[in-house]
Design a protein around this motif. Structure first.
Motif, mmCIF file in Angstrom:
data_model
loop_
_atom_site.group_PDB
_atom_site.id
_atom_site.type_symbol
_atom_site.label_atom_id
_atom_site.label_comp_id
_atom_site.label_asym_id
_atom_site.label_seq_id
_atom_site.Cartn_x
_atom_site.Cartn_y
_atom_site.Cartn_z
ATOM 1 N N LEU A 7 55.074 35.451 50.053
ATOM 2 C CA LEU A 7 55.329 34.138 50.640
ATOM 3 C C LEU A 7 56.045 33.186 49.685
ATOM 4 C CD1 LEU A 7 54.837 32.818 53.336
ATOM 5 C CD2 LEU A 7 52.717 31.885 52.453
ATOM 6 N N ALA A 8 55.823 33.345 48.396
ATOM 7 C CA ALA A 8 56.413 32.421 47.414
ATOM 8 C C ALA A 8 57.137 33.196 46.331
ATOM 9 C CB ALA A 8 55.318 31.545 46.810
ATOM 10 N N SER A 9 58.134 33.944 46.754
ATOM 11 C CA SER A 9 58.886 34.718 45.772
ATOM 12 C C SER A 9 59.592 33.779 44.806
ATOM 13 C CB SER A 9 59.895 35.624 46.471
ATOM 14 O OG SER A 9 60.814 34.846 47.198
ATOM 15 N N SER A 10 59.851 34.261 43.612
ATOM 16 C CA SER A 10 60.436 33.397 42.599
ATOM 17 C C SER A 10 61.906 33.122 42.836
ATOM 18 C CB SER A 10 60.260 34.026 41.220
ATOM 19 O OG SER A 10 60.943 35.264 41.180
ATOM 20 N N ASN A 31 85.878 43.214 52.468
ATOM 21 C CA ASN A 31 87.094 43.484 51.714
ATOM 22 C C ASN A 31 86.841 43.416 50.210
ATOM 23 O OD1 ASN A 31 86.670 40.735 52.021
ATOM 24 N ND2 ASN A 31 88.822 40.215 51.879
ATOM 25 N N LYS A 32 87.661 44.116 49.472
ATOM 26 C CA LYS A 32 87.539 44.189 48.022
ATOM 27 C C LYS A 32 87.551 42.778 47.423
ATOM 28 C CE LYS A 32 89.771 46.068 43.939
ATOM 29 N NZ LYS A 32 90.865 46.862 43.404
ATOM 30 N N GLY A 33 86.641 42.543 46.474
ATOM 31 C CA GLY A 33 86.556 41.245 45.806
ATOM 32 C C GLY A 33 85.590 40.273 46.459
ATOM 33 N N ARG A 34 85.065 40.599 47.646
ATOM 34 C CA ARG A 34 84.129 39.702 48.327
ATOM 35 C C ARG A 34 82.801 39.686 47.578
ATOM 36 N NH1 ARG A 34 83.738 37.151 53.379
ATOM 37 N NH2 ARG A 34 85.814 37.982 53.686
ATOM 38 N N PHE A 35 82.222 38.513 47.415
ATOM 39 C CA PHE A 35 80.930 38.328 46.760
ATOM 40 C C PHE A 35 79.847 38.449 47.826
ATOM 41 C CE2 PHE A 35 77.546 35.595 44.971
ATOM 42 C CZ PHE A 35 77.399 36.205 43.746
ATOM 43 N N ILE A 36 78.859 39.324 47.615
ATOM 44 C CA ILE A 36 77.774 39.504 48.585
ATOM 45 C C ILE A 36 76.430 39.337 47.881
ATOM 46 C CG2 ILE A 36 79.111 40.980 50.131
ATOM 47 C CD1 ILE A 36 77.625 43.382 48.921
ATOM 48 N N THR A 37 75.440 38.905 48.639
ATOM 49 C CA THR A 37 74.083 38.747 48.101
ATOM 50 C C THR A 37 73.067 39.268 49.112
ATOM 51 O OG1 THR A 37 73.787 36.542 49.039
ATOM 52 C CG2 THR A 37 74.698 36.659 46.820
ATOM 53 N N MET A 38 71.844 39.474 48.642
ATOM 54 C CA MET A 38 70.743 39.894 49.506
ATOM 55 C C MET A 38 69.576 38.960 49.249
ATOM 56 S SD MET A 38 68.740 43.467 49.572
ATOM 57 C CE MET A 38 67.256 43.663 50.517
ATOM 58 N N SER A 39 68.972 38.481 50.318
ATOM 59 C CA SER A 39 67.854 37.559 50.201
ATOM 60 C C SER A 39 66.532 38.291 50.407
ATOM 61 C CB SER A 39 67.981 36.439 51.236
ATOM 62 O OG SER A 39 66.805 35.659 51.247
ATOM 63 N N GLY A 40 65.709 38.324 49.376
ATOM 64 C CA GLY A 40 64.387 38.923 49.498
ATOM 65 C C GLY A 40 63.471 38.081 50.372
ATOM 66 N N MET A 45 60.164 37.191 55.466
ATOM 67 C CA MET A 45 59.885 36.273 56.571
ATOM 68 C C MET A 45 60.304 36.856 57.922
ATOM 69 S SD MET A 45 58.344 34.071 55.079
ATOM 70 C CE MET A 45 58.173 32.348 55.330
ATOM 71 N N ASP A 46 60.620 38.143 57.949
ATOM 72 C CA ASP A 46 61.047 38.819 59.167
ATOM 73 C C ASP A 46 59.826 39.232 59.992
ATOM 74 O OD1 ASP A 46 62.114 40.416 61.139
ATOM 75 O OD2 ASP A 46 63.225 41.727 59.775
ATOM 76 N N PRO A 47 59.672 38.698 61.217
ATOM 77 C CA PRO A 47 58.514 39.064 62.053
ATOM 78 C C PRO A 47 58.477 40.542 62.425
ATOM 79 C CG PRO A 47 59.888 37.397 63.153
ATOM 80 C CD PRO A 47 60.527 37.718 61.844
ATOM 81 N N ALA A 48 59.600 41.230 62.329
ATOM 82 C CA ALA A 48 59.609 42.668 62.599
ATOM 83 C C ALA A 48 58.909 43.432 61.479
ATOM 84 C CB ALA A 48 61.044 43.165 62.763
ATOM 85 N N MET A 49 58.850 42.847 60.278
ATOM 86 C CA MET A 49 58.210 43.503 59.132
ATOM 87 C C MET A 49 56.772 43.037 58.920
ATOM 88 S SD MET A 49 61.164 43.871 56.315
ATOM 89 C CE MET A 49 60.104 44.948 55.379
ATOM 90 N N PHE A 50 56.542 41.717 59.117
ATOM 91 C CA PHE A 50 55.218 41.142 58.857
ATOM 92 C C PHE A 50 54.794 40.277 60.039
ATOM 93 C CE2 PHE A 50 57.097 41.782 54.653
ATOM 94 C CZ PHE A 50 56.109 42.535 54.049
ATOM 95 N N GLU A 51 53.593 40.507 60.521
ATOM 96 C CA GLU A 51 53.048 39.700 61.605
ATOM 97 C C GLU A 51 52.795 38.283 61.088
ATOM 98 O OE1 GLU A 51 48.951 39.544 64.207
ATOM 99 O OE2 GLU A 51 49.653 41.480 63.492
#
Length: 140
Positions: A7-10, A31-40, A45-51
Motif C-alpha cells: 500500500l505504501a511502496s517507496s 519507437n527507438k529512443g522512447r522513454f518508458i517506465t513501469m509503475s509498481g 492498486m489493481d482490483p484484478a490482483m488484490f481485492e
C-alpha cells in the motif's frame, strides 16, 4: 510488512528505460529512443490482483487460505505482484539485510509502546517526484 509495502511502496516508478529498437508490445508501437517506465503502485492498486486494493488489510497475506503461500513467499522474496524489491536483473541485492533490519526496528519500536490513530483518522501520505512518503504532520 507485506501489506504496508503493497500500500505504501517507496517509489511510484519501479523501472524505467529507453527503447533500443523499434518494437510492438501488446499492440502498442514503441519507437527507438522512447522513454518508458513501469509503475509498481498501479500494479498493487489493481482490483484484478488484490481485492479492495485501496484499503489496508493487515491480514491480507495471513488468512488461513493464504498462510502456506505467505510462508513460501516471505517479505524479502522477489515477487511480480508487489515490486518492493524490484525483479529480474534490477532486484535489490540488500533486501535480506533490509528485511532483518526492518523486523528488528519494528520489534524495538512496537514492543514497549501502544500506538493508536488520533480520532481513527488514516495516516496521510504525500508524493514528491516518484517517491511516496508519510506526511510528518500525521499524529499517532
Amino acid at each position: 510488512m507485506k501489506e504496508t509495502a503493497r500500500l505504501a511502496s517507496s517509489s511510484i516508478i519501479v523501472y524505467s528505460g529507453v527503447v533500443k529498437k523499434d518494437a510492438v508490445l501488446g499492440g502498442i508501437y514503441l519507437n527507438k529512443g522512447r522513454f518508458i517506465t513501469m509503475s509498481g503502485r498501479e500494479r498493487t492498486m489493481d482490483p484484478a490482483m488484490f481485492e479492495s486494493p485501496a484499503s489496508y488489510d493487515r491480514l491480507r497475506f495471513c488468512r488461513p487460505d493464504k498462510l502456506e503461500e505467505h510462508r513460501a513467499k516471505a517479505f524479502r522474496t522477489v515477487s511480480t505482484d508487489i515490486l518492493t524489491w524490484g525483479a529480474g536483473r534490477a532486484v535489490c541485492p540488500s533486501r535480506l539485510i533490509a528485511d532483518v533490519a526492518a523486523e528488528v526496528f519494528l520489534i524495538q519500536l512496537l514492543d514497549p509502546y501502544d500506538f493508536a490513530l488520533v480520532d481513527g483518522k488514516p495516516l496521510a501520505h504525500g508524493v514528491l517526484h516518484e517517491f511516496v512518503y508519510f506526511n510528518p504532520a500525521n499524529k499517532i
